[in-house]
Motif scaffolding. Sequence first.
Motif, PDB file in Angstrom:
ATOM      1  N   VAL A  34     -21.112 -57.257 -21.353  1.00 54.48           N
ATOM      2  CA  VAL A  34     -20.504 -55.939 -21.207  1.00 54.48           C
ATOM      3  C   VAL A  34     -21.110 -55.324 -19.948  1.00 54.48           C
ATOM      4  CG1 VAL A  34     -20.193 -53.656 -22.223  1.00 54.48           C
ATOM      5  CG2 VAL A  34     -20.167 -55.693 -23.693  1.00 54.48           C
ATOM      6  N   LEU A  35     -20.276 -55.134 -18.939  1.00 54.74           N
ATOM      7  CA  LEU A  35     -20.742 -54.641 -17.646  1.00 54.74           C
ATOM      8  C   LEU A  35     -20.808 -53.116 -17.607  1.00 54.74           C
ATOM      9  CD1 LEU A  35     -18.637 -57.093 -15.476  1.00 54.74           C
ATOM     10  CD2 LEU A  35     -21.047 -57.322 -16.129  1.00 54.74           C
ATOM     11  N   SER A  36     -19.910 -52.470 -18.311  1.00 54.39           N
ATOM     12  CA  SER A  36     -19.938 -51.011 -18.445  1.00 54.39           C
ATOM     13  C   SER A  36     -19.066 -50.629 -19.633  1.00 54.39           C
ATOM     14  CB  SER A  36     -19.464 -50.310 -17.170  1.00 54.39           C
ATOM     15  OG  SER A  36     -18.085 -50.537 -16.965  1.00 54.39           O
ATOM     16  N   TRP A  37     -19.265 -49.406 -20.106  1.00 50.84           N
ATOM     17  CA  TRP A  37     -18.476 -48.910 -21.224  1.00 50.84           C
ATOM     18  C   TRP A  37     -18.505 -47.392 -21.222  1.00 50.84           C
ATOM     19  CZ3 TRP A  37     -20.942 -46.067 -25.088  1.00 50.84           C
ATOM     20  CH2 TRP A  37     -22.340 -46.101 -25.049  1.00 50.84           C
ATOM     21  N   ARG A  38     -17.536 -46.807 -21.923  1.00 52.97           N
ATOM     22  CA  ARG A  38     -17.451 -45.356 -22.059  1.00 52.97           C
ATOM     23  C   ARG A  38     -16.832 -45.014 -23.406  1.00 52.97           C
ATOM     24  NH1 ARG A  38     -19.735 -45.564 -17.890  1.00 52.97           N
ATOM     25  NH2 ARG A  38     -19.642 -44.244 -16.077  1.00 52.97           N
ATOM     26  N   LEU A  39     -17.202 -43.848 -23.925  1.00 56.41           N
ATOM     27  CA  LEU A  39     -16.559 -43.270 -25.101  1.00 56.41           C
ATOM     28  C   LEU A  39     -15.745 -42.062 -24.650  1.00 56.41           C
ATOM     29  CD1 LEU A  39     -19.157 -43.030 -28.021  1.00 56.41           C
ATOM     30  CD2 LEU A  39     -17.229 -44.585 -27.793  1.00 56.41           C
ATOM     31  N   SER A  40     -14.660 -41.796 -25.369  1.00 53.84           N
ATOM     32  CA  SER A  40     -13.849 -40.626 -25.073  1.00 53.84           C
ATOM     33  C   SER A  40     -13.228 -40.097 -26.357  1.00 53.84           C
ATOM     34  CB  SER A  40     -12.741 -40.985 -24.078  1.00 53.84           C
ATOM     35  OG  SER A  40     -11.911 -39.865 -23.819  1.00 53.84           O
ATOM     36  N   ILE A  41     -12.984 -38.799 -26.392  1.00 51.22           N
ATOM     37  CA  ILE A  41     -12.297 -38.216 -27.543  1.00 51.22           C
ATOM     38  C   ILE A  41     -10.788 -38.218 -27.333  1.00 51.22           C
ATOM     39  CG2 ILE A  41     -14.265 -36.828 -28.277  1.00 51.22           C
ATOM     40  CD1 ILE A  41     -12.854 -34.386 -26.965  1.00 51.22           C
ATOM     41  N   THR A  42     -10.334 -38.595 -26.136  1.00 47.93           N
ATOM     42  CA  THR A  42      -8.903 -38.688 -25.846  1.00 47.93           C
ATOM     43  C   THR A  42      -8.601 -40.025 -25.190  1.00 47.93           C
ATOM     44  OG1 THR A  42      -8.985 -37.823 -23.582  1.00 47.93           O
ATOM     45  CG2 THR A  42      -8.856 -36.194 -25.386  1.00 47.93           C
ATOM     46  N   LEU A  43      -7.324 -40.331 -25.085  1.00 44.61           N
ATOM     47  CA  LEU A  43      -6.900 -41.569 -24.415  1.00 44.61           C
ATOM     48  C   LEU A  43      -6.466 -41.318 -22.974  1.00 44.61           C
ATOM     49  CD1 LEU A  43      -5.019 -43.528 -27.212  1.00 44.61           C
ATOM     50  CD2 LEU A  43      -7.048 -44.244 -25.944  1.00 44.61           C
ATOM     51  N   GLU A  44      -7.050 -40.305 -22.350  1.00 45.50           N
ATOM     52  CA  GLU A  44      -6.777 -40.053 -20.941  1.00 45.50           C
ATOM     53  C   GLU A  44      -7.285 -41.239 -20.116  1.00 45.50           C
ATOM     54  OE1 GLU A  44      -5.201 -37.242 -19.781  1.00 45.50           O
ATOM     55  OE2 GLU A  44      -4.934 -36.638 -21.877  1.00 45.50           O
ATOM     56  N   THR A  45      -6.785 -41.393 -18.941  1.00 38.28           N
ATOM     57  CA  THR A  45      -7.144 -42.511 -18.066  1.00 38.28           C
ATOM     58  C   THR A  45      -8.536 -42.361 -17.456  1.00 38.28           C
ATOM     59  OG1 THR A  45      -4.808 -42.856 -17.577  1.00 38.28           O
ATOM     60  CG2 THR A  45      -6.380 -43.809 -16.035  1.00 38.28           C
ATOM     61  N   ASP A  46      -9.029 -41.141 -17.335  1.00 34.85           N
ATOM     62  CA  ASP A  46     -10.278 -40.878 -16.607  1.00 34.85           C
ATOM     63  C   ASP A  46     -11.450 -41.734 -17.067  1.00 34.85           C
ATOM     64  OD1 ASP A  46      -8.706 -38.962 -15.490  1.00 34.85           O
ATOM     65  OD2 ASP A  46      -9.845 -37.249 -16.225  1.00 34.85           O
ATOM     66  N   PHE A  47     -11.672 -41.859 -18.372  1.00 34.47           N
ATOM     67  CA  PHE A  47     -12.841 -42.601 -18.846  1.00 34.47           C
ATOM     68  C   PHE A  47     -12.720 -44.087 -18.535  1.00 34.47           C
ATOM     69  CE2 PHE A  47     -10.261 -43.482 -22.499  1.00 34.47           C
ATOM     70  CZ  PHE A  47     -10.899 -44.409 -23.334  1.00 34.47           C
ATOM     71  N   CYS A  48     -11.499 -44.583 -18.432  1.00 38.03           N
ATOM     72  CA  CYS A  48     -11.283 -45.988 -18.063  1.00 38.03           C
ATOM     73  C   CYS A  48     -11.625 -46.223 -16.596  1.00 38.03           C
ATOM     74  CB  CYS A  48      -9.829 -46.377 -18.333  1.00 38.03           C
ATOM     75  SG  CYS A  48      -9.323 -46.181 -20.045  1.00 38.03           S
ATOM     76  N   VAL A  49     -11.197 -45.311 -15.745  1.00 39.46           N
ATOM     77  CA  VAL A  49     -11.498 -45.416 -14.317  1.00 39.46           C
ATOM     78  C   VAL A  49     -13.004 -45.285 -14.097  1.00 39.46           C
ATOM     79  CG1 VAL A  49     -11.136 -44.370 -12.037  1.00 39.46           C
ATOM     80  CG2 VAL A  49      -9.203 -44.642 -13.619  1.00 39.46           C
ATOM     81  N   GLU A  50     -13.659 -44.383 -14.824  1.00 39.44           N
ATOM     82  CA  GLU A  50     -15.120 -44.233 -14.706  1.00 39.44           C
ATOM     83  C   GLU A  50     -15.844 -45.528 -15.065  1.00 39.44           C
ATOM     84  OE1 GLU A  50     -16.404 -40.971 -17.114  1.00 39.44           O
ATOM     85  OE2 GLU A  50     -15.230 -39.503 -15.987  1.00 39.44           O
ATOM     86  N   ALA A  51     -15.428 -46.169 -16.151  1.00 39.70           N
ATOM     87  CA  ALA A  51     -16.060 -47.434 -16.561  1.00 39.70           C
ATOM     88  C   ALA A  51     -15.840 -48.503 -15.500  1.00 39.70           C
ATOM     89  CB  ALA A  51     -15.519 -47.887 -17.910  1.00 39.70           C
ATOM     90  N   LEU A  52     -14.628 -48.577 -14.959  1.00 41.92           N
ATOM     91  CA  LEU A  52     -14.322 -49.559 -13.914  1.00 41.92           C
ATOM     92  C   LEU A  52     -15.159 -49.300 -12.666  1.00 41.92           C
ATOM     93  CD1 LEU A  52     -12.672 -51.852 -12.657  1.00 41.92           C
ATOM     94  CD2 LEU A  52     -10.860 -50.158 -12.185  1.00 41.92           C
ATOM     95  N   GLU A  53     -15.211 -48.054 -12.229  1.00 44.34           N
ATOM     96  CA  GLU A  53     -15.984 -47.724 -11.018  1.00 44.34           C
ATOM     97  C   GLU A  53     -17.470 -48.048 -11.207  1.00 44.34           C
ATOM     98  OE1 GLU A  53     -14.874 -47.029  -8.102  1.00 44.34           O
ATOM     99  OE2 GLU A  53     -13.152 -45.693  -8.195  1.00 44.34           O
ATOM    100  N   GLU A  54     -18.016 -47.783 -12.406  1.00 39.94           N
ATOM    101  CA  GLU A  54     -19.419 -48.111 -12.650  1.00 39.94           C
ATOM    102  C   GLU A  54     -19.651 -49.615 -12.572  1.00 39.94           C
ATOM    103  OE1 GLU A  54     -22.786 -48.351 -16.123  1.00 39.94           O
ATOM    104  OE2 GLU A  54     -21.170 -46.906 -16.415  1.00 39.94           O
ATOM    105  N   ALA A  55     -18.788 -50.403 -13.203  1.00 41.41           N
ATOM    106  CA  ALA A  55     -18.950 -51.863 -13.177  1.00 41.41           C
ATOM    107  C   ALA A  55     -18.889 -52.385 -11.746  1.00 41.41           C
ATOM    108  CB  ALA A  55     -17.886 -52.526 -14.045  1.00 41.41           C
ATOM    109  N   LEU A  56     -17.963 -51.872 -10.966  1.00 43.91           N
ATOM    110  CA  LEU A  56     -17.845 -52.309  -9.572  1.00 43.91           C
ATOM    111  C   LEU A  56     -19.087 -51.936  -8.768  1.00 43.91           C
ATOM    112  CD1 LEU A  56     -14.118 -51.324  -8.963  1.00 43.91           C
ATOM    113  CD2 LEU A  56     -15.028 -53.653  -9.141  1.00 43.91           C
ATOM    114  N   ALA A  57     -19.594 -50.729  -8.975  1.00 35.81           N
ATOM    115  CA  ALA A  57     -20.777 -50.270  -8.233  1.00 35.81           C
ATOM    116  C   ALA A  57     -22.013 -51.079  -8.595  1.00 35.81           C
ATOM    117  CB  ALA A  57     -21.018 -48.783  -8.505  1.00 35.81           C
ATOM    118  N   ARG A  58     -22.131 -51.454  -9.859  1.00 34.86           N
ATOM    119  CA  ARG A  58     -23.336 -52.154 -10.317  1.00 34.86           C
ATOM    120  C   ARG A  58     -23.274 -53.667 -10.130  1.00 34.86           C
ATOM    121  NH1 ARG A  58     -24.904 -50.830 -16.092  1.00 34.86           N
ATOM    122  NH2 ARG A  58     -26.828 -51.803 -15.400  1.00 34.86           N
ATOM    123  N   PHE A  59     -22.055 -54.263 -10.207  1.00 34.11           N
ATOM    124  CA  PHE A  59     -21.972 -55.723 -10.265  1.00 34.11           C
ATOM    125  C   PHE A  59     -21.066 -56.356  -9.211  1.00 34.11           C
ATOM    126  CE2 PHE A  59     -23.091 -54.207 -14.502  1.00 34.11           C
ATOM    127  CZ  PHE A  59     -24.279 -54.881 -14.680  1.00 34.11           C
TER     128      PHE A  59
END
Length: 164
Positions: A34-59
């Motif tokens: 698991v390279l990155s993960w996020r929790l959200s109370i909604t299914l908005e796209t923002d938390f998905c983009v945040e997880a992707l950006e973190e994985a790219l920055a770190r790995f």
Amino acid sequence: MRPNQVWATDITYIPMARGFVYLIAIVDWFSRRVLSWRLSITLETDFCVEALEEALARFGTPEIFNTDQGSQFTSIAFTGVLLREKIAISMDGKGAWRDNVIVERLWRSVKYEEVYLHAYASVPEARASLARYLTFYNSGRPHSSLDRRTPDQAYFNRPLLAAA
């Protein structure tokens, strides 16, 4: 065949004592890490983009990124990041859960080894408990598909430690 060749993602719901939250994880196919993960109370796209950006920055960047056809993953915000990084986009066929079996297996482990054993009272409690579990999943949980190595050992090409 190797780390950072293919990454995948998906979203699952996490039941709590009252209500639920959504969990996204970015996973390396080769190592199951698991390279990155996020929790959200909604299914908005923002938390998905945040997880992707973190994985790219770190790995770094994978060659291929696999998702299902969920609206978060077909959004301009999400696909724009993949296109910006020149990552090939792979999307599962409609109703083809087996295309993303690596992440589906992660969800089974998360739910049966962590989530179903707790009734999280709050989002911060769920976040802290999942953080502990996912750290264990990456660094302490051997996988039969990895010849009993942990995802960290497979991702970082570390040798299997001899049993004491």
